[in-house]
Write a protein that holds these residues in place. Structure first.
Motif, short mmCIF file in Angstrom:
data_model
loop_
_atom_site.label_atom_id
_atom_site.label_comp_id
_atom_site.label_asym_id
_atom_site.label_seq_id
_atom_site.Cartn_x
_atom_site.Cartn_y
_atom_site.Cartn_z
N ASP A 114 0.82 -1.22 0.00
CA ASP A 114 0.00 0.00 0.00
C ASP A 114 0.85 1.26 0.00
O ASP A 114 0.46 2.27 -0.60
CB ASP A 114 -0.92 0.02 1.23
CG ASP A 114 -1.95 -1.09 1.21
OD1 ASP A 114 -2.40 -1.47 0.11
OD2 ASP A 114 -2.32 -1.59 2.30
N TYR A 115 1.99 1.23 0.69
CA TYR A 115 2.78 2.44 0.83
C TYR A 115 4.19 2.10 1.30
O TYR A 115 4.49 0.97 1.70
CB TYR A 115 2.13 3.42 1.80
CG TYR A 115 2.14 3.00 3.26
CD1 TYR A 115 2.99 3.60 4.18
CD2 TYR A 115 1.28 2.00 3.73
CE1 TYR A 115 3.00 3.22 5.52
CE2 TYR A 115 1.26 1.63 5.06
CZ TYR A 115 2.13 2.23 5.94
OH TYR A 115 2.14 1.85 7.27
N ILE A 116 5.05 3.12 1.26
CA ILE A 116 6.45 2.99 1.65
C ILE A 116 6.74 3.90 2.83
O ILE A 116 6.36 5.08 2.83
CB ILE A 116 7.38 3.37 0.49
CG1 ILE A 116 7.27 2.36 -0.66
CG2 ILE A 116 8.83 3.49 0.94
CD1 ILE A 116 8.11 2.75 -1.87
N VAL A 117 7.42 3.35 3.84
CA VAL A 117 8.05 4.17 4.87
C VAL A 117 9.52 4.31 4.44
O VAL A 117 10.27 3.33 4.43
CB VAL A 117 7.96 3.52 6.27
CG1 VAL A 117 8.73 4.36 7.29
CG2 VAL A 117 6.51 3.36 6.69
N GLY A 118 9.90 5.51 4.07
CA GLY A 118 11.24 5.75 3.56
C GLY A 118 12.20 6.06 4.69
O GLY A 118 12.18 7.15 5.26
N SER A 119 13.05 5.08 5.02
CA SER A 119 13.99 5.21 6.14
C SER A 119 15.40 4.89 5.69
O SER A 119 15.62 4.07 4.80
CB SER A 119 13.62 4.26 7.28
OG SER A 119 12.31 4.51 7.77
N VAL A 120 16.36 5.52 6.36
CA VAL A 120 17.77 5.24 6.18
C VAL A 120 18.34 4.80 7.52
O VAL A 120 18.15 5.50 8.53
CB VAL A 120 18.54 6.48 5.66
CG1 VAL A 120 20.04 6.21 5.60
CG2 VAL A 120 18.02 6.88 4.28
#
Length: 322
Positions: A114-120
Motif C-alpha cells: 500500500d505504501y512505503i516508509v522511507g527510512s535510512v
C-alpha cells in the motif's frame, strides 16, 4: 484517529517480539482505527545481516518478507470490521543494489504494498542505529586519510551530510508516502544542534522541501522517547518541517504488542507544546497516487486532541499514577 504508520513484529523481524497477529489484536484493544504493518525489506549482502540473523540465508530473508505480505493481507481481511490495516514496507539503503532490488520488489508486488516508509539506517554501509559502538564506527569512517579523527565540526558535518544525501536519493527515486524517523542520524547524540552544521542543515532542508512538494507525510515517531537522552519524538523540534508546510502523521514504530501505542501520550503532550494542531493519516483511495499506489493522505478533521482515544489513555495514566 488514532493511527500508526510504522510497526514490526518478532514473527518477521529478529529484533522485535510477538506475532504479527498479536500486534494487530493489541492495536484493536487500544482502539486504533488505522494501523500500518511495515516490515523491513530484505537485505541482499551477507555482511549486512545482523548478529541475530546469522542463521538465516539471504534467500530466507526474501522468503520471510513475502511471508509477511501474505500474513499481513490475511489479517487485513480477517479484522477488516474492527480496524483498517495498511500493508507497507520500510526501506533499507545500504548500497545502490538495495534500490535495484526494491524496484523489483515493488513491481512484483504492485497491488500488495500500500505504501512505503522511507527510512535510512546506514551511512557508508555501516548501521547507525544498532548500537553505540557501531554508530561510532560509522562516524569514524569520516576521518582523514590516515585514519585520524578530524577535530571540530568537519567529521560530524560529513557524517550528517552523507546521511541526508542518502535520504535525498531515497526521496528522489521512490517518493515514499511516509518519511521515517527523519533525524535518526542523531540517535546517539540527541542534543546535537543540526544548525551548527550548515552544509548538512542545507541538505536536510532540501529533503524536507522535496518531500513536501510531492505530498509526503513526515512521521512523528514515538519510539524516540525510549532512547537515552531523548525528550521528544523523531524528528526533534529544531527540524523545520512546520515552517516548510510539511504534514505530520503519527507512528509508534512498535516492535511487538508490548510497544503498540507506547509513548503516545508523551507524543500528544509534545505536539501541544510545539503547536502542531494538524495531523494526517494514510487512507485507501480509488485513484492511484504519484507512485501508482492506491493510497492517499487525509487530514484529521477537527481538533485531534478531542478524540476519545486520548481521553481513554489519559484516564489510564491517571489510574496508574493514583
Amino acid at each position: 484517529m488514532p493511527h500508526s504508520h510504522h510497526s514490526h513484529s518478532g514473527q518477521f523481524c529478529r529484533h522485535a517480539f510477538g506475532s504479527l497477529e498479536e500486534v494487530v489484536l493489541e492495536a484493536i484493544k487500544q482502539r486504533f482505527e488505522v494501523y500500518g504493518l511495515t516490515e523491513h525489506v530484505p537485505r541482499y549482502r551477507p555482511e549486512d545481516l545482523y548478529p541475530e540473523e546469522r542463521d538465516l540465508s539471504l534467500d530466507d530473508l526474501s522468503k520471510q518478507f513475502l511471508s509477511f505480505l501474505n500474513e499481513a493481507h490475511r489479517l487485513k481481511e480477517v479484522y477488516a470490521s474492527q480496524i483498517t490495516l495498511l500493508v507497507g514496507l520500510e526501506t533499507e539503503y545500504i548500497t545502490d543494489d538495495d534500490f535495484s532490488h526494491l524496484q523489483k520488489l515493488l513491481k512484483d508486488n504492485e497491488r500488495r504494498i500500500d505504501y512505503i516508509v522511507g527510512s535510512v539506517h546506514h551511512v557508508s554501509t555501516i548501521p547507525i542505529d544498532f548500537d553505540r559502538v557501531t554508530y561510532e564506527k560509522a562516524l569514524a569512517n569520516f576521518s582523514n586519510g590516515e585514519g585520524v579523527y578530524i577535530l571540530g565540526n568537519d567529521q560530524m558535518e560529513r557524517f550528517l551530510s552523507a546521511y541526508f544525501d542518502a535520504q535525498h536519493q531515497l526521496i528522489q527515486q521512490f517518493q515514499p508516502e511516509i518519511i521515517g524517523h527523519l533525524d535518526l542520524c542523531r540517535l546517539y547524540t540527541p542534543s546535537l544542534d543540526l544548525r551548527q552544521y550548515p552544509i548538512a542543515w542545507g541538505k536536510l532542508i532540501r529533503n524536507i522541501e522535496e518531500a513536501t512538494r510531492y505530498g509526503a507525510l513526515f512521521e512523528i515517531n514515538a519510539a524516540a522517547f525510549k532512547k537515552e537522552g531523548w525528550t521528544s519524538p523523531y524528528p526533534g523540534k529544531d527540524v523545520l518541517i512546520q515552517e516548510k508546510n510539511g504534514r505530520f502523521a503519527l507512528s509508534d514504530d512498535s516492535h511487538g504488542p508490548r510497544t503498540v501505542g507506547q509513548y503516545y501520550l508523551d507524543v500528544a503532550d509534545y505536539l501541544v507544546h510545539v503547536g502542531i494542531t494538524e495531523l494526517w493519516y494514510l487512507d485507501c483511495s480509488s485513484e492511484p497516487n504519484h507512485n501508482g499506489r492506491y493510497i492517499s493522505p487525509r487530514r484529521i478533521e477537527g481538533d485531534w486532541r478531542l478524540h476519545t482515544f486520548w481521553k481513554h489513555r489519559e484516564g489510564e495514566r491517571r489510574r496508574l499514577v493514583s
